[in-house]
Design a protein around this motif. Structure first.
Motif, short mmCIF file in Angstrom:
data_model
loop_
_atom_site.label_atom_id
_atom_site.label_comp_id
_atom_site.label_asym_id
_atom_site.label_seq_id
_atom_site.Cartn_x
_atom_site.Cartn_y
_atom_site.Cartn_z
N LEU A 184 0.06 4.15 0.87
CA LEU A 184 -0.27 5.08 1.96
C LEU A 184 0.13 4.54 3.33
O LEU A 184 0.04 5.25 4.33
CB LEU A 184 -1.78 5.40 1.95
N CYS A 185 0.54 3.29 3.41
CA CYS A 185 0.98 2.74 4.70
C CYS A 185 2.36 3.33 5.05
O CYS A 185 3.19 3.58 4.16
CB CYS A 185 1.06 1.22 4.63
N HIS A 234 -6.94 2.03 2.10
CA HIS A 234 -6.33 2.77 3.21
C HIS A 234 -7.14 4.05 3.45
O HIS A 234 -7.44 4.77 2.51
CB HIS A 234 -4.87 3.11 2.87
N HIS A 291 -3.98 0.65 8.03
CA HIS A 291 -4.52 0.32 6.72
C HIS A 291 -5.96 -0.22 6.79
O HIS A 291 -6.75 -0.05 5.86
CB HIS A 291 -3.61 -0.74 6.07
N CYS A 303 0.84 -1.21 0.00
CA CYS A 303 0.00 0.00 0.00
C CYS A 303 0.87 1.25 0.00
O CYS A 303 1.73 1.42 0.86
CB CYS A 303 -0.89 -0.01 1.24
ZN ZN Z 1 -2.16 1.10 3.79
#
Ligand code: ZN
Ligand code: H2U
Length: 353
Positions: free
Chosen positions: A58-59, A170, A119, A56
């Protein structure tokens, strides 16, 4: 003008309802809800996402497309969209041919805001105190972006779920800030300004008070906020989030209103998730006063939720045919939708045994 009670036949028959916020009509066909469905059934994912997903973008700690790194953040994280729809340095240019071919350059900025490093969370499953941090970040972004001299409108929004085109589960939203006031808020500004001029009161403040008395379209409320399925809702479970004490924009909210907003967002999205026991897809966003330095005494801050689902986790409403060519139409009345949402538990279905 004749007043008609909601119990009257008008509301059981095909009828039109007026949306005073944008000056448009919708068609309501309440007799039609029993029609059979053999059309498209959307796939749902009932799989619970992991708390951290190494793939991911955005993690915390993961690389994004374009080579940037998402740092190790522990509450809210905001970054410039790597694929912004608007650019700050677009040169000014105009094009016009007989008033038929018209184009204007547009400058702006696009940001992505991660609501949480986790997440697997959503607004419904975050703690209200952590949503409050998101509210404060929204306030800060509106102020900072709005103070730039080429930014006259700041649109804060969230696309939730694959069905609404969200690129990633996310928990995150977006902010697009630009030179002009876009179409929807622009229609709302015109209608609110006209109402204020004619009545000397604010359209959405009057509407809030009316719904607080009527109650038939109320989904949930707390001391500071009211959520209704608006009388003129288009989407089956569309809602409008309204402050009980009118303000123009998120930074104007005091501490009690900010905590109240976090609480109401959690409770509303929990009800949404519980409706079909699925992480409920939607697009939501705030309409705040434009940031061009003018006065907006007629404007009341509010949020719209536009969820696509109609009858189950897999059956969505399509805006096609008559909607594209005529005007928006719905079958289930706003009052029945509100009643269904109101009857749901505020304990998230994933937490039940
Ligand atoms: Zn994430
Ligand atoms: P959604 O809100 O529709 O999920 O979009 C997320 C945004 O994230 C999208 O506008 C941006 C996309 O441009 N993005 C990045 O900025 N960096 C990435 O590495 C992938 C996606």
């Amino acid at each position: 003008m004749q007043e008609t009670s909601l119990n009257s036949d008008l509301f059981k028959q095909p009828h039109r309802r007026y949306n005073p916020l944008i000056g448009e009509w919708i068609l309501v066909s309440p007799h039609r809800t029993q029609r059979p469905w053999q059309g498209q059934v959307e796939k749902t994912s009932q799989e619970k996402p992991p708390t951290y997903d190494p793939t991911c973008y955005l993690c915390p700690g993961n690389p994004r497309a374009g080579g940037n790194l998402t740092p190790n953040y522990d509450s809210v994280y905001i970054f410039d969209n790597d694929y912004p729809a608007l650019l700050a340095d677009t040169p000014e240019a105009n094009f016009e041919n007989k008033g038929l071919l018209v184009a204007r350059s547009e400058r702006g900025l696009a940001k992505v805001i991660c609501f949480s490093p986790r997440h697997d969370l959503t607004l419904a499953r975050m703690e209200a105190k952590d949503i409050r941090t998101v509210v404060d970040a929204w306030a800060e972004q509106y102020k900072t972006l709005g103070s730039l001299d080429f930014i006259n409108h700041v649109q804060i929004f969230e696309n939730r779920g694959a069905m609404m085109g969200a690129s990633n589960p996310h928990p995150h939203g977006q902010i697009w800030a630009e030179e002009i006031v876009p179409n929807e808020p622009s229609k709302e500004q015109a209608a609110q300004a006209k109402y204020f001029q004619e009545h000397g009161t604010r359209l959405l403040e009057d509407y809030t008070n009316l719904e607080l008395q009527d109650k038939s379209r109320v989904v949930v409320e707390n001391d500071e906020w009211l959520v209704v399925v608006p009388f003129w809702a288009v989407w089956p479970f569309e809602t409008l989030v309204l402050p009980k004490r009118a303000v123009q924009s998120i930074p104007d909210l005091d501490a009690a209103q900010r905590d109240g907003l976090a609480d109401i967002l959690k409770r509303l999205t929990t009800r949404y998730d519980n409706l079909f026991e699925v992480s409920f897809p939607y697009s939501m966003g705030f309409h705040q006063a434009p940031t061009d330095g003018k006065d907006y005494p007629h404007h009341v801050l509010h949020a719209h939720f536009y969820p696509p689902l109609l009858r189950s986790a897999t059956i969505r409403k399509f805006m096609v045919g008559y909607e594209l060519l005529g005007n928006a139409q719905r079958d289930i009345t706003a009052e029945s939708s509100a009643e269904r949402l109101r009857s749901l538990s505020e304990e998230h279905y994933s937490l039940r045994g």
